[in-house]
Write a protein that holds these residues in place. Structure first.
Motif, PDB file in Angstrom:
ATOM      1  N   GLU A  64       0.855  -1.174   0.000  1.00 24.47           N
ATOM      2  CA  GLU A  64       0.000   0.000   0.000  1.00 24.47           C
ATOM      3  C   GLU A  64       0.901   1.237   0.000  1.00 24.47           C
ATOM      4  O   GLU A  64       1.733   1.397   0.895  1.00 24.47           O
ATOM      5  CB  GLU A  64      -0.895   0.016   1.242  1.00 24.47           C
ATOM      6  N   TRP A  66       1.159   5.683  -1.315  1.00 19.91           N
ATOM      7  CA  TRP A  66       0.550   6.913  -1.828  1.00 19.91           C
ATOM      8  C   TRP A  66       1.609   7.693  -2.585  1.00 19.91           C
ATOM      9  O   TRP A  66       2.765   7.742  -2.164  1.00 19.91           O
ATOM     10  CB  TRP A  66       0.035   7.779  -0.688  1.00 19.91           C
ATOM     11  N   HIS A 118      -3.528   6.377  -4.632  1.00 15.35           N
ATOM     12  CA  HIS A 118      -3.424   5.331  -3.613  1.00 15.35           C
ATOM     13  C   HIS A 118      -3.275   3.982  -4.302  1.00 15.35           C
ATOM     14  O   HIS A 118      -4.228   3.438  -4.848  1.00 15.35           O
ATOM     15  CB  HIS A 118      -4.682   5.356  -2.739  1.00 15.35           C
ATOM     16  N   THR A 123      -4.369  -2.859  -7.077  1.00 18.61           N
ATOM     17  CA  THR A 123      -4.112  -1.881  -8.137  1.00 18.61           C
ATOM     18  C   THR A 123      -2.647  -1.829  -8.543  1.00 18.61           C
ATOM     19  O   THR A 123      -2.288  -1.137  -9.484  1.00 18.61           O
ATOM     20  CB  THR A 123      -4.547  -0.469  -7.707  1.00 18.61           C
ATOM     21  N   THR A 145      -9.324  -3.091 -11.391  1.00 25.71           N
ATOM     22  CA  THR A 145      -9.527  -2.075 -10.361  1.00 25.71           C
ATOM     23  C   THR A 145      -8.544  -0.933 -10.566  1.00 25.71           C
ATOM     24  O   THR A 145      -7.352  -1.151 -10.709  1.00 25.71           O
ATOM     25  CB  THR A 145      -9.314  -2.671  -8.953  1.00 25.71           C
ATOM     26  N   GLU A 146      -9.062   0.276 -10.595  1.00 24.08           N
ATOM     27  CA  GLU A 146      -8.208   1.452 -10.732  1.00 24.08           C
ATOM     28  C   GLU A 146      -7.862   1.980  -9.343  1.00 24.08           C
ATOM     29  O   GLU A 146      -8.677   1.892  -8.425  1.00 24.08           O
ATOM     30  CB  GLU A 146      -8.912   2.536 -11.548  1.00 24.08           C
ATOM     31  N   PRO A 147      -6.676   2.545  -9.199  1.00 24.53           N
ATOM     32  CA  PRO A 147      -6.291   3.089  -7.894  1.00 24.53           C
ATOM     33  C   PRO A 147      -7.138   4.315  -7.537  1.00 24.53           C
ATOM     34  O   PRO A 147      -7.626   5.028  -8.418  1.00 24.53           O
ATOM     35  CB  PRO A 147      -4.831   3.475  -8.091  1.00 24.53           C
ATOM     36  N   GLU A 148      -7.291   4.522  -6.253  1.00 22.66           N
ATOM     37  CA  GLU A 148      -8.032   5.685  -5.755  1.00 22.66           C
ATOM     38  C   GLU A 148      -7.222   6.954  -5.997  1.00 22.66           C
ATOM     39  O   GLU A 148      -6.018   6.976  -5.786  1.00 22.66           O
ATOM     40  CB  GLU A 148      -8.274   5.504  -4.256  1.00 22.66           C
ATOM     41  N   ARG A 149      -7.887   8.008  -6.451  1.00 19.23           N
ATOM     42  CA  ARG A 149      -7.276   9.327  -6.615  1.00 19.23           C
ATOM     43  C   ARG A 149      -7.991  10.287  -5.667  1.00 19.23           C
ATOM     44  O   ARG A 149      -9.214  10.316  -5.644  1.00 19.23           O
ATOM     45  CB  ARG A 149      -7.432   9.860  -8.033  1.00 19.23           C
ATOM     46  N   VAL A 150      -7.205  11.048  -4.921  1.00 20.15           N
ATOM     47  CA  VAL A 150      -7.760  12.048  -4.021  1.00 20.15           C
ATOM     48  C   VAL A 150      -7.165  13.389  -4.444  1.00 20.15           C
ATOM     49  O   VAL A 150      -5.945  13.534  -4.522  1.00 20.15           O
ATOM     50  CB  VAL A 150      -7.434  11.739  -2.551  1.00 20.15           C
TER      51      VAL A 150
END
Length: 157
Positions: A64, A66, A118, A123, A145-150
């Motif tokens: 994991e 970022w 993320h 991902t 699955t696409e990675p989370e974007r913040v």
């Protein structure tokens, strides 16, 4: 995710810039208590010269991570100042996880965005997370699955 900020006077900032010239100009101080923002707060307001942090949970042992990704923040408004990791248990246990702390400095008036990506085990094989260079040692349970974007909006006054 947490956002913290701190302010110091110009004289203190100038002194810190001199002391930390090798690693970059610092305008924050350990003595200043940062202001916390709610996790869901995606809007940051800062003054020129102010430092603020984005804190996100991270555990490298579970793949994991970022990353700050494109589009990069406008350097005339905000610049990356530091990246550190705080272990959840002072590093006493293997795989315990912790917090990634990304520190930024407001460099000039304006508005910009900071985009965090993320990347997690499902991902990790995606192109966005640097995957695709050869087979993955363990098949991803959800390869699409696409990675989370913040995205954070930063307004510097």
């Amino acid at each position: 995710m947490a956002v913290r900020s701190s302010r110091v006077t110009g004289a203190v900032a100038a002194a810190l810039c001199t002391v930390t010239l090798v690693v970059g100009c610092a305008s924050g101080s350990d003595a200043d208590e940062p202001t916390s923002h709610p996790t869901q707060d995606k809007s940051i307001t800062a003054e020129v010269g102010e430092r603020f942090t984005l804190s996100v949970p991270e555990n490298a042992s579970t793949r994991e991570h970022w990353f700050v990704v494109a589009p990069q923040p406008d350097a005339s408004v905000v610049r990356a100042a530091d990246r550190s990791y705080e272990s959840a248990d002072d590093g006493k246990s293997v795989g315990g996880g912790g917090t990634l702390v990304l520190t930024f400095e407001a460099t000039g008036r304006g508005t910009t965005r900071i985009v965090l990506l993320h990347c997690t085990f499902p991902t990790a094989g995606t192109a966005a997370c640097g995957g695709g260079a050869g087979p993955s040692p363990t098949p991803s349970p959800s390869p699409t699955t696409e990675p989370e974007r913040v995205t954070y909006r930063v307004d510097v006054r």
